[in-house]
Write an enzyme that holds these catalytic residues in place. Structure first.
Site, PDB file in Angstrom:
ATOM      1  N   HIS A  19      72.464-124.551  -4.528  1.00  0.00           N
ATOM      2  CA  HIS A  19      72.925-123.689  -5.688  1.00  0.00           C
ATOM      3  C   HIS A  19      72.891-124.627  -6.884  1.00  0.00           C
ATOM      4  O   HIS A  19      74.179-125.247  -7.159  1.00  0.00           O
ATOM      5  CB  HIS A  19      74.389-123.281  -5.206  1.00  0.00           C
ATOM      6  CG  HIS A  19      74.709-122.283  -6.325  1.00  0.00           C
ATOM      7  ND1 HIS A  19      75.042-120.808  -5.860  1.00  0.00           N
ATOM      8  CD2 HIS A  19      74.995-122.441  -7.743  1.00  0.00           C
ATOM      9  CE1 HIS A  19      75.232-120.110  -7.010  1.00  0.00           C
ATOM     10  NE2 HIS A  19      75.209-121.044  -8.026  1.00  0.00           N
ATOM     11  N   HIS A  21      71.090-124.427 -10.759  1.00  0.00           N
ATOM     12  CA  HIS A  21      70.331-123.443 -11.674  1.00  0.00           C
ATOM     13  C   HIS A  21      69.633-124.368 -12.658  1.00  0.00           C
ATOM     14  O   HIS A  21      69.916-125.315 -13.181  1.00  0.00           O
ATOM     15  CB  HIS A  21      71.420-122.799 -12.630  1.00  0.00           C
ATOM     16  CG  HIS A  21      72.089-121.722 -12.037  1.00  0.00           C
ATOM     17  ND1 HIS A  21      71.808-120.061 -11.996  1.00  0.00           N
ATOM     18  CD2 HIS A  21      73.262-121.673 -11.459  1.00  0.00           C
ATOM     19  CE1 HIS A  21      72.686-119.790 -11.417  1.00  0.00           C
ATOM     20  NE2 HIS A  21      73.659-120.573 -11.112  1.00  0.00           N
ATOM     21  N   GLU A 199      83.564-115.138  -7.716  1.00  0.00           N
ATOM     22  CA  GLU A 199      83.668-116.251  -8.527  1.00  0.00           C
ATOM     23  C   GLU A 199      84.675-115.618  -9.565  1.00  0.00           C
ATOM     24  O   GLU A 199      85.709-116.002  -9.722  1.00  0.00           O
ATOM     25  CB  GLU A 199      82.305-116.529  -9.134  1.00  0.00           C
ATOM     26  CG  GLU A 199      82.429-117.801 -10.049  1.00  0.00           C
ATOM     27  CD  GLU A 199      81.171-118.042 -10.842  1.00  0.00           C
ATOM     28  OE1 GLU A 199      80.204-117.050 -10.856  1.00  0.00           O
ATOM     29  OE2 GLU A 199      80.909-118.894 -11.338  1.00  0.00           O
ATOM     30  N   ASP A 276      75.809-126.193  -9.197  1.00  0.00           N
ATOM     31  CA  ASP A 276      75.853-124.820 -10.107  1.00  0.00           C
ATOM     32  C   ASP A 276      74.923-125.302 -11.548  1.00  0.00           C
ATOM     33  O   ASP A 276      73.966-124.930 -11.423  1.00  0.00           O
ATOM     34  CB  ASP A 276      77.149-124.323 -10.331  1.00  0.00           C
ATOM     35  CG  ASP A 276      77.298-122.913 -10.758  1.00  0.00           C
ATOM     36  OD1 ASP A 276      76.232-122.384 -10.275  1.00  0.00           O
ATOM     37  OD2 ASP A 276      78.277-122.488 -11.296  1.00  0.00           O
ATOM     38  N   ASP A 277      75.647-125.714 -12.484  1.00  0.00           N
ATOM     39  CA  ASP A 277      75.020-126.110 -13.920  1.00  0.00           C
ATOM     40  C   ASP A 277      75.367-127.510 -14.085  1.00  0.00           C
ATOM     41  O   ASP A 277      76.151-127.794 -14.976  1.00  0.00           O
ATOM     42  CB  ASP A 277      75.206-124.896 -14.857  1.00  0.00           C
ATOM     43  CG  ASP A 277      75.162-123.594 -14.398  1.00  0.00           C
ATOM     44  OD1 ASP A 277      74.050-123.222 -14.328  1.00  0.00           O
ATOM     45  OD2 ASP A 277      75.982-123.006 -13.905  1.00  0.00           O
TER      46      ASP A 277
HETATM   47  N1  ADE Z   1      74.301-118.210 -13.908  1.00  0.00           N
HETATM   48  C1  ADE Z   1      74.512-119.642 -14.363  1.00  0.00           C
HETATM   49  N2  ADE Z   1      75.691-120.259 -13.757  1.00  0.00           N
HETATM   50  C2  ADE Z   1      76.462-119.091 -13.340  1.00  0.00           C
HETATM   51  C3  ADE Z   1      77.671-119.144 -12.577  1.00  0.00           C
HETATM   52  N3  ADE Z   1      78.525-120.071 -12.413  1.00  0.00           N
HETATM   53  N4  ADE Z   1      78.128-117.650 -12.296  1.00  0.00           N
HETATM   54  C4  ADE Z   1      77.267-116.755 -12.791  1.00  0.00           C
HETATM   55  N5  ADE Z   1      76.025-116.824 -13.320  1.00  0.00           N
HETATM   56  C5  ADE Z   1      75.716-117.963 -13.422  1.00  0.00           C
HETATM   57 ZN    ZN Z   2      75.526-120.214  -9.940  1.00  0.00          ZN
END
Ligand code: ADE
Ligand code: ZN
Length: 341
Positions: A19, A21, A199, A276-277
């Site tokens: 996970h 992005h 989330e 995640d990011d």
């Molecule tokens: N796109 C990128 N990060 C995200 C996240 N944490 N939740 C939903 N969409 C996303």
């Molecule tokens: Zn995500």
């Protein structure tokens, strides 16, 4: 400062990242280069000028920042460069296998071609010594029809690099139930199925994601609000891709110490850690493991198990997963011996 054995182990152990992005790896320095390259937003000259993009009051604010930053990418070279930065970082952490979430829809809507976008990511992946697959984030905000079109395109292109779909973006505004047909088409095209849920919205959203037939759920942490949803996750063996730092930074949970990761594990739910990011949240998969150990008191054996569970839930053929799992276990045993752990 000396590095403890555990730090060294977490840094060097073979890892799986399910996970992350691709666009979430956009660092301020890279964004400035992109702005300079296109002569846009000249008001931003130094990384500090972009600090506001990397601090978030809540999930909606983060998604706004994400959208602003990502829409500054103007061509496939920009996408390639961000992918390259991410893949180098993954390789430097001994991530041996990654499935990278790619919101290609954002770029397609800016006029870029699917084939070129996928080729750019594939090329960036070839430059590093780890295996990378793509999971396409359909992006809920663009609605169900565009999601269906995306899946039809992916089915037609039949790229080996694309192994599944995900569903990120505005969870409250675009519930998973809107995307039933897109997921049906993806299932028919033999793509792996995953979705963000639980989330920004509670257990009902996780329930809707389960109804899409997903094998994995991004975040999913709010499943704990419903016994029946927890039971379904256990029965199906659905894996949650849990991203603690992300949840704190977007204020989905109040702090790391109160993050529900340990409770999910205690309930027997399968979990893998994710970053995640990474640039937007100042983290990476190694740091998530370190936090799980230091702050949430998880044992190394639990961290190892989460990596194994991630590999087992990868969108790869069973025989390949088994082979990779054995290779990781051998590497890990050697490393433990070397570090005396
Ligand atoms: N796109 C990128 N990060 C995200 C996240 N944490 N939740 C939903 N969409 C996303
Ligand atoms: Zn995500």
């Amino acid at each position: 400062m000396s590095v403890t054995g555990i730090e060294a182990y977490l840094r060097r152990a073979p890892k799986v990242e399910l996970h992350v992005h691709l666009e979430g790896a956009l660092r301020p320095e890279r964004l400035l280069r992109i702005l300079r390259r296109h002569g846009t937003h000249r008001e931003y000259q130094r990384p500090e000028d972009l600090a506001w993009l990397y601090q978030h009051d809540d999930l909606a604010a983060f998604l706004d920042h994400f959208r602003f930053a990502v829409t500054q990418l103007q061509d496939v070279q920009d996408v390639h460069d961000v992918a390259h930065d991410l893949f180098e970082s993954l390789a430097s952490q001994n991530v041996v296998y990654a499935e990278v979430l790619f919101s290609a829809a954002i770029f397609v809507r800016q006029g870029m071609a699917w084939e070129e976008l996928l080729a750019a990511v594939e090329e960036a992946a070839r430059a590093v010594a780890l295996e990378i697959k793509i999971v396409v984030d359909l992006v809920r905000n663009f609605g169900p029809e565009f999601a269906e079109q995306q899946v039809e395109t992916l089915a037609r292109l039949g790229r080996e690099s694309v192994v599944g779909i995900h569903l990120g973006g505005d969870e409250p505004g675009f519930p998973a139930s809107l995307f039933t047909r897109a997921y049906q088409l993806a299932h028919e095209a033999r793509l792996g199925l995953a979705a963000h849920a639980g989330e920004g919205v509670g257990a009902d959203s996780v329930q809707q994601a389960l109804a899409l037939g997903v094998q994995r759920i991004g975040h999913g942490i709010r499943c704990l609000e419903s016994e029946s949803v927890v039971e379904q996750l256990l029965e199906r063996g659905t894996l949650l891709e849990v991203c603690p730092t992300s949840n704190v930074q977007t204020r989905v949970v109040p702090g790391l110490r109160t993050h529900p990761l340990s409770e999910l594990l205690r309930r027997g739910i399968r979990v893998a850690l994710g970053s995640d990011d990474p640039s937007f949240f100042g983290t990476d998969i190694t740091r998530e493991m370190q936090i799980a150990h230091d702050v949430l008191d998880l044992h190394l054996a639990t961290l190892d198990r989460m990596i194994d569970d991630a590999m087992q839930a990868a969108f790869l053929p069973e025989a390949v997963r088994r082979e990779r799992l054995e290779a990781m276990r051998r590497e890990r045993a050697g490393l433990r011996g070397e570090l005396g752990l």
